[in-house]
Scaffold this motif. Structure first.
Motif, PDB file in Angstrom:
ATOM      1  N   THR A 349       0.825  -1.204   0.000  1.00 43.74           N
ATOM      2  CA  THR A 349       0.000   0.000   0.000  1.00 43.74           C
ATOM      3  C   THR A 349       0.862   1.257   0.000  1.00 43.74           C
ATOM      4  O   THR A 349       0.613   2.209  -0.752  1.00 43.74           O
ATOM      5  CB  THR A 349      -0.932   0.014   1.226  1.00 43.74           C
ATOM      6  N   LYS A 350       1.883   1.261   0.822  1.00 37.68           N
ATOM      7  CA  LYS A 350       2.788   2.411   0.871  1.00 37.68           C
ATOM      8  C   LYS A 350       3.545   2.554  -0.443  1.00 37.68           C
ATOM      9  O   LYS A 350       3.738   3.668  -0.944  1.00 37.68           O
ATOM     10  CB  LYS A 350       3.760   2.259   2.034  1.00 37.68           C
ATOM     11  N   ILE A 351       3.971   1.429  -0.995  1.00 33.44           N
ATOM     12  CA  ILE A 351       4.692   1.461  -2.263  1.00 33.44           C
ATOM     13  C   ILE A 351       3.825   2.070  -3.352  1.00 33.44           C
ATOM     14  O   ILE A 351       4.262   2.946  -4.116  1.00 33.44           O
ATOM     15  CB  ILE A 351       5.149   0.045  -2.653  1.00 33.44           C
ATOM     16  N   ALA A 352       2.578   1.617  -3.447  1.00 29.75           N
ATOM     17  CA  ALA A 352       1.671   2.131  -4.481  1.00 29.75           C
ATOM     18  C   ALA A 352       1.435   3.628  -4.311  1.00 29.75           C
ATOM     19  O   ALA A 352       1.380   4.377  -5.300  1.00 29.75           O
ATOM     20  CB  ALA A 352       0.347   1.367  -4.433  1.00 29.75           C
ATOM     21  N   THR A 353       1.303   4.072  -3.084  1.00 33.38           N
ATOM     22  CA  THR A 353       1.054   5.490  -2.823  1.00 33.38           C
ATOM     23  C   THR A 353       2.246   6.345  -3.239  1.00 33.38           C
ATOM     24  O   THR A 353       2.095   7.392  -3.886  1.00 33.38           O
ATOM     25  CB  THR A 353       0.752   5.713  -1.336  1.00 33.38           C
ATOM     26  N   ILE A 354       3.427   5.900  -2.894  1.00 33.46           N
ATOM     27  CA  ILE A 354       4.632   6.676  -3.210  1.00 33.46           C
ATOM     28  C   ILE A 354       4.855   6.722  -4.719  1.00 33.46           C
ATOM     29  O   ILE A 354       5.202   7.778  -5.277  1.00 33.46           O
ATOM     30  CB  ILE A 354       5.849   6.077  -2.479  1.00 33.46           C
ATOM     31  N   TYR A 389       9.199  14.545   2.772  1.00 36.28           N
ATOM     32  CA  TYR A 389       8.628  13.563   3.703  1.00 36.28           C
ATOM     33  C   TYR A 389       7.318  14.037   4.298  1.00 36.28           C
ATOM     34  O   TYR A 389       6.437  13.236   4.627  1.00 36.28           O
ATOM     35  CB  TYR A 389       9.634  13.266   4.822  1.00 36.28           C
ATOM     36  N   GLN A 390       7.169  15.351   4.414  1.00 33.17           N
ATOM     37  CA  GLN A 390       5.951  15.893   5.010  1.00 33.17           C
ATOM     38  C   GLN A 390       4.749  15.783   4.083  1.00 33.17           C
ATOM     39  O   GLN A 390       3.619  16.050   4.492  1.00 33.17           O
ATOM     40  CB  GLN A 390       6.158  17.370   5.395  1.00 33.17           C
ATOM     41  N   GLU A 391       4.979  15.332   2.834  1.00 38.92           N
ATOM     42  CA  GLU A 391       3.874  15.263   1.871  1.00 38.92           C
ATOM     43  C   GLU A 391       2.906  14.121   2.178  1.00 38.92           C
ATOM     44  O   GLU A 391       1.781  14.112   1.690  1.00 38.92           O
ATOM     45  CB  GLU A 391       4.424  15.108   0.447  1.00 38.92           C
ATOM     46  N   HIS A 392       3.350  13.145   2.953  1.00 35.40           N
ATOM     47  CA  HIS A 392       2.439  12.037   3.280  1.00 35.40           C
ATOM     48  C   HIS A 392       2.900  11.361   4.571  1.00 35.40           C
ATOM     49  O   HIS A 392       4.100  11.231   4.832  1.00 35.40           O
ATOM     50  CB  HIS A 392       2.413  11.015   2.145  1.00 35.40           C
ATOM     51  N   ASP A 393       1.949  10.929   5.353  1.00 29.76           N
ATOM     52  CA  ASP A 393       2.264  10.256   6.614  1.00 29.76           C
ATOM     53  C   ASP A 393       3.070   8.987   6.385  1.00 29.76           C
ATOM     54  O   ASP A 393       3.848   8.575   7.257  1.00 29.76           O
ATOM     55  CB  ASP A 393       0.969   9.926   7.376  1.00 29.76           C
ATOM     56  N   TYR A 394       2.857   8.330   5.249  1.00 32.03           N
ATOM     57  CA  TYR A 394       3.619   7.112   4.976  1.00 32.03           C
ATOM     58  C   TYR A 394       5.119   7.377   4.982  1.00 32.03           C
ATOM     59  O   TYR A 394       5.912   6.592   5.513  1.00 32.03           O
ATOM     60  CB  TYR A 394       3.225   6.524   3.618  1.00 32.03           C
ATOM     61  N   MET A 395       5.520   8.504   4.379  1.00 29.50           N
ATOM     62  CA  MET A 395       6.944   8.801   4.291  1.00 29.50           C
ATOM     63  C   MET A 395       7.506   9.219   5.646  1.00 29.50           C
ATOM     64  O   MET A 395       8.643   8.886   5.994  1.00 29.50           O
ATOM     65  CB  MET A 395       7.185   9.858   3.212  1.00 29.50           C
ATOM     66  N   LEU A 396       6.711   9.916   6.431  1.00 32.86           N
ATOM     67  CA  LEU A 396       7.139  10.238   7.788  1.00 32.86           C
ATOM     68  C   LEU A 396       7.275   8.960   8.614  1.00 32.86           C
ATOM     69  O   LEU A 396       8.208   8.822   9.423  1.00 32.86           O
ATOM     70  CB  LEU A 396       6.129  11.184   8.442  1.00 32.86           C
ATOM     71  N   GLY A 397       6.367   8.023   8.371  1.00 35.53           N
ATOM     72  CA  GLY A 397       6.438   6.750   9.075  1.00 35.53           C
ATOM     73  C   GLY A 397       7.681   5.956   8.693  1.00 35.53           C
ATOM     74  O   GLY A 397       8.297   5.290   9.546  1.00 35.53           O
ATOM     75  N   GLU A 414      18.277  14.374   3.115  1.00 38.32           N
ATOM     76  CA  GLU A 414      17.769  14.989   1.898  1.00 38.32           C
ATOM     77  C   GLU A 414      16.391  14.441   1.559  1.00 38.32           C
ATOM     78  O   GLU A 414      15.941  13.451   2.134  1.00 38.32           O
ATOM     79  CB  GLU A 414      18.744  14.715   0.751  1.00 38.32           C
ATOM     80  N   LYS A 415      15.741  15.082   0.606  1.00 33.50           N
ATOM     81  CA  LYS A 415      14.437  14.608   0.174  1.00 33.50           C
ATOM     82  C   LYS A 415      14.527  13.172  -0.337  1.00 33.50           C
ATOM     83  O   LYS A 415      15.591  12.696  -0.715  1.00 33.50           O
ATOM     84  CB  LYS A 415      13.875  15.511  -0.928  1.00 33.50           C
ATOM     85  N   LEU A 416      13.372  12.531  -0.350  1.00 33.92           N
ATOM     86  CA  LEU A 416      13.296  11.160  -0.822  1.00 33.92           C
ATOM     87  C   LEU A 416      13.363  11.145  -2.348  1.00 33.92           C
ATOM     88  O   LEU A 416      12.619  11.862  -3.018  1.00 33.92           O
ATOM     89  CB  LEU A 416      11.979  10.549  -0.357  1.00 33.92           C
TER      90      LEU A 416
END
Length: 529
Positions: A349-354, A389-397, A414-416
């Protein structure tokens, strides 16, 4: 698949092949898009051919009585497209299929336009083609060039046999239909212009071998191509094949001047004859390190038993309260420098979102340059996007989980970077840390560690190789590859030089080939574990 019967003749064969180069100069060039550097855009090219097929089919039906010769060509393309439509993912990740798709869209379809101009039904067809060129996706000349270069790169890196590739095989696995002699001929000529002379020789010889099995091989209209190959092979030093081809032509037509020239040149004693054209690879590509890199990618060099003996697979908690009840599976690849894999770190799910967030931002990947600071280069073939990272909770997680398991301060990174490797996509050996500390991000420091989140699995190729450590890690969806870039003294650890091996066979965007999230943790008062 039935082979094309080019009985139409000499003008047909001559027109379809020899106009390839000049057409590259006149095709619409979509400078803002390069299809070769990422798998994600290739579906658009397949969709373009779907529209072209539909228009071409309508034209052929309307002109069937006096255009029967076109039906065999239509059948060939329909068979190819039908195979792709059954499994577009499998089709588009075969580099040979991608090359042939680009060849058809940059070369063959323009020829079909020219051949129907005198027909009453041509106006409809030509009008549709003009509309398609304005509204649909077509590869640029650079895409076509790069697709040929990618095949040569894959062949060189993985020691692929020319006949096997032409037959639709990659490393012994049958993925697609066979290439025609025309495909091999055009590819050989492209590689000649790219000064890939060793591969030029292989593909021109393969072209002639395939042509010799065709019923029209002894047709006088094919002699131009045979003589062309004979002369090229003479210049490339393959005298035996050049002489045989010349003899074949002269046995059927003793007046052919080029064949006589080639034969006389070979048989005239002038001492030891050397090739007039030889490939001159860059200095780095001739080094032992680069050769080791290719061997690691091929799996010819692997870690020794001595290297493997102290390594373990275990559950890791880092004494974090949550991880005490939900530990991560850790696999050690090297203890010094530390290189490990955390298995099943990120879910589907996280992969698909990113991937969904990154797709519209994908651009050609660049490398740092002394003058321009950032430029596209054949050293690195991919596309990437940068996400905050702040663009989605998944990335913060993800950052939180990485902190929990490593103890590093992840607020300084650095940014993802989301990357997708295209046709033969790769990234040659490099370090992640800054060699020139004056160019480090202001106030952040050097890259203390790297974490690669694999968003897909790759069927063949695409491993992360460490030539100095003599091992490669094959991407596995959901895993994270982690290592430290710096010594405790904060000096760069040169043993961590690594590379992305060329993707030989992978998947389209939905599987996100060779894709990864690249997360660099920066030193700024951090403590090493």
């Amino acid at each position: 698949m039935n082979k094309i019967r080019w009985k139409l003749t000499s003008p047909t064969i001559h027109l379809l092949i020899t106009t390839c180069t000049c057409l590259l100069l006149s095709l619409p060039c979509q400078a803002q898009i390069d299809y070769f550097s990422s798998i994600s855009g290739l579906e658009n090219l397949l969709r373009t051919e779907e529209y072209l097929l539909q228009s071409f089919r309508e034209y052929v039906r309307a002109s069937k009585q006096h255009l029967q010769t076109l039906e065999s060509e239509l059948h060939r393309i329909e068979m190819e497209y039908a195979q792709a439509a059954r499994n577009a993912e499998n089709y588009l990740t075969n580099p040979v299929n991608v090359y042939r798709l680009m060849k058809r869209l940059t070369n063959d379809w323009t020829i079909y336009e020219e051949r129907v101009q005198s027909d009453e039904a041509a106006q409809t067809f030509l009008r549709q083609m003009n509309e398609y060129r304005e509204t649909l996706s077509f590869p640029s000349t650079e895409d076509f060039r790069a697709s040929a270069a990618a095949l040569a790169r894959l062949q060189e890196t993985y020691h692929l046999d020319t006949t096997q590739i032409a037959g639709g095989f990659l490393n012994g696995v049958k993925y697609g239909t066979s290439m025609t002699w025309q495909d091999c001929f055009v590819l050989g000529k492209q590689l000649f212009h790219l000064e890939e002379y060793n591969h030029t020789k292989m593909w021109l010889k393969e072209s002639m071998q395939r042509l010799s099995r065709e019923p029209y091989y002894r047709d006088p209209h094919t002699f131009d191509y045979v003589e062309d190959v004979a002369k090229s092979l003479l210049n490339l030093g393959d005298l035996e094949t050049a002489l045989k081809l010349s003899d074949d032509v002269l046995s059927l037509d003793p007046t052919r001047s080029t064949a006589k020239y080639v034969k006389n040149t070979i048989l005239t004693p002038v001492g030891e004859r050397k090739p007039t054209l030889t490939t001159n690879p860059s200095y780095y590509h001739q080094t032992e390190e680069f050769e080791t890199y290719k061997k690691v990618c091929r799996g010819e060099i692997t870690a020794s038993p001595t290297q493997l003996r102290p390594l373990r697979c275990r559950y890791e908690t880092n004494n974090h309260p949550y991880r005490l009840i939900a530990p991560l599976k850790l696999e050690e690849h090297s203890l010094d420098p530390l290189v490990v894999t955390f298995h099943d770190f990120i879910d589907d799910t996280k992969i698909a979102t990113i991937k969904y967030m990154a797709e519209p931002r994908m651009q050609r990947s660049t490398v740092r340059d002394v003058v321009t600071l950032s430029k596209a280069t054949d050293f690195r073939i991919s596309k990437n996007a940068w996400l905050g990272y702040q663009e989605h909770d998944y990335m913060l997680g993800m950052l939180r989980d990485l902190h929990d398991i490593t103890g590093l301060d992840v607020t300084r990174c650095e940014k993802l970077q989301v990357a997708n490797y295209g046709l033969g996509g790769h990234y040659e050996p490099h370090w992640d840390f800054y060699l020139d500390t004056e160019r480090m991000p202001e106030g952040l420091g050097n890259r203390i560690a790297t974490a690669i989140f694999y968003l897909s699995e790759v069927e063949q190729g695409g491993a992360t190789a460490f030539p100095n450590l003599k091992f490669a890690i094959k991407p596995k969806k959901g895993n994270v590859l982690f290592w430290y870039n710096l010594h405790r003294t904060l000096e760069g650890d040169y043993r961590t030089r690594h590379a992305a091996c060329p993707v030989l066979k992978g998947s389209k965007w939905s599987e996100y080939i060779g894709s990864l999230l690249l997360l660099w943790l920066l030193y700024a008062g951090q403590n090493f574990k």
